[in-house]
Design a protein around this motif. Sequence first.
Motif, mmCIF file in Angstrom:
data_model
loop_
_atom_site.group_PDB
_atom_site.id
_atom_site.type_symbol
_atom_site.label_atom_id
_atom_site.label_comp_id
_atom_site.label_asym_id
_atom_site.label_seq_id
_atom_site.Cartn_x
_atom_site.Cartn_y
_atom_site.Cartn_z
ATOM 1 N N GLY A 76 0.846 -1.138 -0.128
ATOM 2 C CA GLY A 76 0.171 -0.117 0.032
ATOM 3 C C GLY A 76 0.829 1.442 0.066
ATOM 4 O O GLY A 76 2.112 1.258 -0.341
ATOM 5 N N ALA A 77 0.130 2.441 0.411
ATOM 6 C CA ALA A 77 0.971 3.648 0.460
ATOM 7 C C ALA A 77 1.244 4.147 1.828
ATOM 8 O O ALA A 77 0.600 3.915 2.897
ATOM 9 N N PHE A 78 2.482 4.874 2.048
ATOM 10 C CA PHE A 78 2.904 5.414 3.130
ATOM 11 C C PHE A 78 3.569 6.634 2.840
ATOM 12 O O PHE A 78 4.034 7.286 1.626
ATOM 13 N N VAL A 79 3.462 7.746 3.771
ATOM 14 C CA VAL A 79 4.145 8.798 3.751
ATOM 15 C C VAL A 79 5.542 8.592 3.529
ATOM 16 O O VAL A 79 6.317 7.669 4.148
ATOM 17 N N ALA A 80 6.165 9.245 2.428
ATOM 18 C CA ALA A 80 7.515 9.000 2.069
ATOM 19 C C ALA A 80 8.450 9.176 3.299
ATOM 20 O O ALA A 80 8.513 9.862 4.376
#
Length: 236
Positions: A76-80
């Motif tokens: 999934g997506a994560f804050v960089a």
Amino acid sequence: MKSAAKAAQAEDSAETGAQQIRDAIREAIVERRLSPGTKLSESDVGNLFNVSRTLARAALQALSYEGLVSVEKNRGAFVAYPSPDEARQIFAARRLVEPGILREAAARITPGDIAQLRQLLLEEGRLMSERGQTARRAEIKASGDFHLMLAEISGNAIMQRFMEELVARSSLVIALYGQSTASSCGHSEHGDIIAAIENDELDRACQLMLHHIAHIEADLDLRERKSLGLKEAFEL
């Protein structure tokens, strides 16, 4: 024709919705309400903003193009979570770009613009004297807004969007590697830059901007750290 018009309207509405979500998440990153590595699931983002997962996915994908979100397969997506090398590149980009933006802004700046910049500095100074997380976050945003306002005054929309990305990515870097609790931008240095522009000392204003960026970067601890194994980590 009506069906085509409705389809176009729906497409515009979806694009606007995704942009609003993107802008809201970017602002949370700039203000450090969202920390590097924070999980951003499509379902959670969709529920939070009351939109479909498709719109949430579009917003997260747009943020990934800006380097603010990392999308990992099957995770999934994560804050960089920028690396030290990436952090150096971000500030190198700012040193290349911001003096040029400043020169363009100085060529177009009006007394009204100067007044707005000074008002922003007053607000930044007021927030610095207050305590609490809310004031701290607002101060961080006001600090970044100084650079964004110069980009807006320059009249170059492309550079303005680029600066939005650089300021947001700088906030991630400072959250990860900053060593002090001081503001991410020197308040007094902002005032010196405005004074130099007012006095038509453009070369000095550019030098002050470069010094200012170097000052921010100097507060970062970008040393490479050797990763320890499990046994070494617990050895006394």
